[in-house]
Design a protein around this motif. Structure first.
Motif, PDB file in Angstrom:
ATOM      1  N   PHE A   3       0.829  -1.191   0.000  1.00  0.00           N
ATOM      2  CA  PHE A   3       0.000   0.000   0.000  1.00  0.00           C
ATOM      3  C   PHE A   3       0.875   1.258   0.000  1.00  0.00           C
ATOM      4  O   PHE A   3       0.576   2.238  -0.676  1.00  0.00           O
ATOM      5  CB  PHE A   3      -0.958   0.009   1.198  1.00  0.00           C
ATOM      6  CG  PHE A   3      -1.899   1.166   1.183  1.00  0.00           C
ATOM      7  CD1 PHE A   3      -2.894   1.249   0.221  1.00  0.00           C
ATOM      8  CD2 PHE A   3      -1.782   2.184   2.114  1.00  0.00           C
ATOM      9  CE1 PHE A   3      -3.770   2.329   0.190  1.00  0.00           C
ATOM     10  CE2 PHE A   3      -2.645   3.263   2.085  1.00  0.00           C
ATOM     11  CZ  PHE A   3      -3.644   3.332   1.130  1.00  0.00           C
ATOM     12  N   GLY A   4       1.980   1.197   0.732  1.00  0.00           N
ATOM     13  CA  GLY A   4       2.907   2.331   0.767  1.00  0.00           C
ATOM     14  C   GLY A   4       3.514   2.598  -0.603  1.00  0.00           C
ATOM     15  O   GLY A   4       3.648   3.748  -1.023  1.00  0.00           O
ATOM     16  N   ALA A   5       3.867   1.543  -1.314  1.00  0.00           N
ATOM     17  CA  ALA A   5       4.421   1.694  -2.662  1.00  0.00           C
ATOM     18  C   ALA A   5       3.374   2.275  -3.600  1.00  0.00           C
ATOM     19  O   ALA A   5       3.678   3.124  -4.443  1.00  0.00           O
ATOM     20  CB  ALA A   5       4.920   0.352  -3.183  1.00  0.00           C
ATOM     21  N   TYR A   6       2.126   1.825  -3.441  1.00  0.00           N
ATOM     22  CA  TYR A   6       1.033   2.344  -4.258  1.00  0.00           C
ATOM     23  C   TYR A   6       0.854   3.841  -4.002  1.00  0.00           C
ATOM     24  O   TYR A   6       0.708   4.624  -4.953  1.00  0.00           O
ATOM     25  CB  TYR A   6      -0.265   1.594  -3.934  1.00  0.00           C
ATOM     26  CG  TYR A   6      -1.488   2.209  -4.553  1.00  0.00           C
ATOM     27  CD1 TYR A   6      -1.764   2.032  -5.906  1.00  0.00           C
ATOM     28  CD2 TYR A   6      -2.349   2.992  -3.794  1.00  0.00           C
ATOM     29  CE1 TYR A   6      -2.878   2.617  -6.487  1.00  0.00           C
ATOM     30  CE2 TYR A   6      -3.470   3.572  -4.361  1.00  0.00           C
ATOM     31  CZ  TYR A   6      -3.733   3.383  -5.712  1.00  0.00           C
ATOM     32  OH  TYR A   6      -4.833   3.960  -6.276  1.00  0.00           O
ATOM     33  N   GLN A   7       0.873   4.239  -2.738  1.00  0.00           N
ATOM     34  CA  GLN A   7       0.724   5.658  -2.396  1.00  0.00           C
ATOM     35  C   GLN A   7       1.856   6.483  -2.992  1.00  0.00           C
ATOM     36  O   GLN A   7       1.633   7.591  -3.476  1.00  0.00           O
ATOM     37  CB  GLN A   7       0.689   5.839  -0.878  1.00  0.00           C
ATOM     38  CG  GLN A   7      -0.619   5.438  -0.249  1.00  0.00           C
ATOM     39  CD  GLN A   7      -0.607   5.646   1.251  1.00  0.00           C
ATOM     40  OE1 GLN A   7       0.385   5.329   1.917  1.00  0.00           O
ATOM     41  NE2 GLN A   7      -1.694   6.184   1.766  1.00  0.00           N
ATOM     42  N   GLN A   8       3.064   5.955  -2.960  1.00  0.00           N
ATOM     43  CA  GLN A   8       4.197   6.676  -3.533  1.00  0.00           C
ATOM     44  C   GLN A   8       4.038   6.860  -5.041  1.00  0.00           C
ATOM     45  O   GLN A   8       4.332   7.926  -5.581  1.00  0.00           O
ATOM     46  CB  GLN A   8       5.508   5.949  -3.234  1.00  0.00           C
ATOM     47  CG  GLN A   8       5.947   6.077  -1.804  1.00  0.00           C
ATOM     48  CD  GLN A   8       7.224   5.327  -1.529  1.00  0.00           C
ATOM     49  OE1 GLN A   8       7.556   4.363  -2.228  1.00  0.00           O
ATOM     50  NE2 GLN A   8       7.951   5.756  -0.505  1.00  0.00           N
TER      51      GLN A   8
END
Length: 92
Positions: A3-8
């Motif tokens: 999810f963090g990678a998606y947000q980035q």
């Protein structure tokens, strides 16, 4: 973690879109003339066999100018007259 990678990625895409809109606004201010003048000042070096490459930012701005219909007809004609137009793929 994913999810963090998606947000980035989302944030990077949003920033790129904002940057594109800002660049278009700046280019519209003078009808792309400043970028065209800069490109024309490098004509001899750019067209020489094995000469320098078109700087990425100038090429990107030229593409934006043509894609968004910002470049004047006289600016495009000048690129054709000097043969600089051949340095760029024609998609229009």
């Amino acid at each position: 973690m994913q999810f963090g990678a998606y947000q980035q990625r989302q944030h990077a895409e949003e920033l790129a879109e904002i940057d594109g809109e800002r660049r278009v606004a700046l280019l519209e201010a003078d009808g792309c003339q400043a970028r065209l003048d800069l490109l024309l000042s490098m004509t001899d070096r750019l067209l020489k066999a094995g000469g320098m490459q078109v700087p990425v930012d100038i090429g990107r701005d030229r593409d934006l100018c043509l894609a968004c219909g910002i470049m004047s007809a006289s600016g495009r004609a000048e690129m054709e007259r000097t043969k600089l137009i051949r340095l760029f793929p024609i998609n229009d």
